[in-house]
Design an enzyme around this catalytic site. Structure first.
Site, PDB file in Angstrom:
ATOM      1  N   TYR A   1     -17.477 -28.799  -7.053  1.00  0.00           N
ATOM      2  CA  TYR A   1     -18.557 -29.792  -7.135  1.00  0.00           C
ATOM      3  C   TYR A   1     -18.875 -30.128  -8.593  1.00  0.00           C
ATOM      4  CZ  TYR A   1     -23.413 -31.478  -6.930  1.00  0.00           C
ATOM      5  OH  TYR A   1     -24.579 -32.200  -7.089  1.00  0.00           O
ATOM      6  N   SER A  58     -24.656 -34.512 -12.066  1.00  0.00           N
ATOM      7  CA  SER A  58     -25.467 -33.306 -11.879  1.00  0.00           C
ATOM      8  C   SER A  58     -25.451 -32.463 -13.152  1.00  0.00           C
ATOM      9  CB  SER A  58     -24.877 -32.496 -10.724  1.00  0.00           C
ATOM     10  OG  SER A  58     -25.355 -31.168 -10.758  1.00  0.00           O
TER      11      SER A  58
HETATM   12  N1  LIG Z   1     -30.762 -32.309  -4.543  1.00  0.00           N
HETATM   13  C1  LIG Z   1     -30.487 -31.825  -5.740  1.00  0.00           C
HETATM   14  O1  LIG Z   1     -31.115 -30.862  -6.207  1.00  0.00           O
HETATM   15  C2  LIG Z   1     -29.393 -32.454  -6.585  1.00  0.00           C
HETATM   16  C3  LIG Z   1     -29.109 -31.880  -7.828  1.00  0.00           C
HETATM   17  C4  LIG Z   1     -28.123 -32.444  -8.626  1.00  0.00           C
HETATM   18  C5  LIG Z   1     -27.455 -33.579  -8.194  1.00  0.00           C
HETATM   19  N2  LIG Z   1     -27.744 -34.122  -6.976  1.00  0.00           N
HETATM   20  C6  LIG Z   1     -26.967 -35.293  -6.554  1.00  0.00           C
HETATM   21  O2  LIG Z   1     -27.821 -36.271  -5.989  1.00  0.00           O
HETATM   22  C7  LIG Z   1     -27.089 -37.017  -4.997  1.00  0.00           C
HETATM   23  C8  LIG Z   1     -27.878 -37.048  -3.696  1.00  0.00           C
HETATM   24  O3  LIG Z   1     -28.058 -35.717  -3.260  1.00  0.00           O
HETATM   25  P1  LIG Z   1     -29.089 -35.290  -2.120  1.00  0.00           P
HETATM   26  O4  LIG Z   1     -29.720 -34.039  -2.555  1.00  0.00           O
HETATM   27  O5  LIG Z   1     -29.941 -36.440  -1.722  1.00  0.00           O
HETATM   28  O6  LIG Z   1     -28.059 -34.900  -0.979  1.00  0.00           O
HETATM   29  P2  LIG Z   1     -27.932 -35.336   0.534  1.00  0.00           P
HETATM   30  O7  LIG Z   1     -26.936 -34.410   1.158  1.00  0.00           O
HETATM   31  O8  LIG Z   1     -29.279 -35.479   1.174  1.00  0.00           O
HETATM   32  O9  LIG Z   1     -27.286 -36.796   0.412  1.00  0.00           O
HETATM   33  C9  LIG Z   1     -25.922 -36.992   0.164  1.00  0.00           C
HETATM   34  C10 LIG Z   1     -25.473 -38.156   1.030  1.00  0.00           C
HETATM   35  O10 LIG Z   1     -24.072 -38.395   0.770  1.00  0.00           O
HETATM   36  C11 LIG Z   1     -23.463 -38.709   1.999  1.00  0.00           C
HETATM   37  N3  LIG Z   1     -22.028 -38.453   1.951  1.00  0.00           N
HETATM   38  C12 LIG Z   1     -21.398 -37.249   1.881  1.00  0.00           C
HETATM   39  N4  LIG Z   1     -20.064 -37.436   1.950  1.00  0.00           N
HETATM   40  C13 LIG Z   1     -19.853 -38.789   2.029  1.00  0.00           C
HETATM   41  C14 LIG Z   1     -18.701 -39.590   2.144  1.00  0.00           C
HETATM   42  N5  LIG Z   1     -17.461 -39.063   2.223  1.00  0.00           N
HETATM   43  N6  LIG Z   1     -18.847 -40.926   2.222  1.00  0.00           N
HETATM   44  C15 LIG Z   1     -20.095 -41.491   2.193  1.00  0.00           C
HETATM   45  N7  LIG Z   1     -21.229 -40.779   2.110  1.00  0.00           N
HETATM   46  C16 LIG Z   1     -21.103 -39.435   2.037  1.00  0.00           C
HETATM   47  C17 LIG Z   1     -24.162 -37.805   3.012  1.00  0.00           C
HETATM   48  O11 LIG Z   1     -23.999 -38.291   4.351  1.00  0.00           O
HETATM   49  C18 LIG Z   1     -25.604 -37.851   2.534  1.00  0.00           C
HETATM   50  O12 LIG Z   1     -26.352 -38.873   3.166  1.00  0.00           O
HETATM   51  C19 LIG Z   1     -25.717 -36.351  -4.900  1.00  0.00           C
HETATM   52  O13 LIG Z   1     -24.787 -37.048  -5.702  1.00  0.00           O
HETATM   53  C20 LIG Z   1     -25.946 -34.979  -5.473  1.00  0.00           C
HETATM   54  O14 LIG Z   1     -24.774 -34.392  -5.992  1.00  0.00           O
HETATM   55  C21 LIG Z   1     -28.686 -33.587  -6.151  1.00  0.00           C
END
Ligand SMILES: NC(=O)c1ccc[n+]([C@@H]2O[C@H](COP(=O)([O-])OP(=O)(O)OC[C@H]3O[C@@H](n4cnc5c(N)ncnc54)[C@H](O)[C@@H]3O)[C@@H](O)[C@H]2O)c1
Length: 268
Positions: free
Chosen positions: A162, A149
């Site tokens: 985080y 991120s």
């Molecule tokens: N959405 C954004 O703006 C954004 C920005 C920067 C980084 N990210 C990164 O992108 C990735 C996906 O994010 P997203 O926005 O789709 O979030 P999201 O919450 O929709 O998806 C995250 C997934 O991780 C799973 N998860 C959480 N804890 C877990 C565990 N202990 N074991 C297995 N699975 C687990 C959740 O069930 C969920 O399905 C993440 O790594 C997040 O940090 C997202």
């Protein structure tokens, strides 16, 4: 329907957090490019339903349970991919513990919250690499994509645990790439910027969204598809000479001076 833009035929991909917003879009794109895909997510996270929906679109997708906090669960997810499809070529470390309201500044940090976030995001990502790498080497090589991120690049007033966990993932990326490059395993990280997932849409009031948008050189916030496109490229052999890197996929958020939008407004 299969998309010919990246050829992933014959390859097997495992995606953690594949039931989430970005994970779901990525699983679908990997499968559309010909990969056989395993969605691994927490029990109850809807992985089975998403895999079923994608199979109805004639894509080859299966689901299994995964809790990144447990090494046994990580081992079982990798074993599921090997048992189901016979090999492992692509690992998209996409799952994360995120958006915790109590993850604020250092002085108010709960040590338990810190430990839990590190256990899932940093240790969990390391464990996925640990158990995937031997299978990849056995398959003649592979590509690991760690979803990091932009929060790991600059200080902020919240999300300390985080952001630091994502910083650990950036460093892990270079170590994995260095240790297994000679055996054909590549490892890259994506520094993802603000992506308009449903929780993000709910959490972001319009004035805050405007502020972020002013810093997006591409003129908009991201869509899950923007991340999926880069994962598919790094998963494919077209990126065979790219490893050990952290790639900002953020609409240009970190490419300009923090003062630029305000100075532009003053000049106008
Ligand atoms: N959405 C954004 O703006 C954004 C920005 C920067 C980084 N990210 C990164 O992108 C990735 C996906 O994010 P997203 O926005 O789709 O979030 P999201 O919450 O929709 O998806 C995250 C997934 O991780 C799973 N998860 C959480 N804890 C877990 C565990 N202990 N074991 C297995 N699975 C687990 C959740 O069930 C969920 O399905 C993440 O790594 C997040 O940090 C997202």
């Amino acid at each position: 329907m299969h998309n010919q833009s990246e050829n992933l035929y014959g390859k097997v991909a495992l995606i953690s957090g594949g039931a989430g917003a970005i994970g779901n879009a990525t699983a679908s794109k990997l499968a559309a490019c010909g990969a056989r895909v395993v969605i691994a997510d927490l029990p109850g996270a809807d992985g089975e339903r998403i895999a079923f929906e994608l199979r109805r679109q004639r894509l080859e997708v299966r689901a299994c349970d995964l809790d990144l906090a447990s090494e046994a669960s990580v081992e079982a997810a990798i074993a599921f991919a090997l048992r189901t499809y016979g090999r492992l070529d692509i690992l998209d470390n996409n799952a994360a513990m995120k958006g915790l309201p109590d993850d604020r500044d250092v002085a108010s940090m709960s040590a338990d919250l810190w430990d839990n976030v590190m256990a899932v995001n940093a240790r969990g990502t390391m464990l996925m690499c640990k158990h995937a790498v031997p299978a990849m080497i056995a398959a003649g090589g592979g590509s690991i994509i760690n979803i990091s991120s932009g929060t790991s690049l600059a200080g902020d007033v919240f999300q300390t645990a985080y952001a630091v966990s994502k910083g650990a993932i950036n460093t892990l990326t270079r170590y994995v790439a260095t240790q297994y490059g000679a055996q054909g395993v590549r490892c890259n990280a994506l520094l993802v910027g603000s992506v308009l997932t449903p929780p993000m849409q709910r959490a972001l009031p319009p004035p805050m969204r405007d502020v972020i948008e002013a810093h997006k050189l591409a003129g908009r916030l991201g869509q899950p598809q923007d991340i999926a496109e880069m994962v598919v490229f790094l998963a494919s052999d077209r990126s065979a000479w790219i490893t050990g890197q952290t790639w900002s996929v953020d609409g240009g958020f970190f490419a300009h001076s923090p003062t630029t939008p305000q100075f532009e407004a003053l000049r106008a």
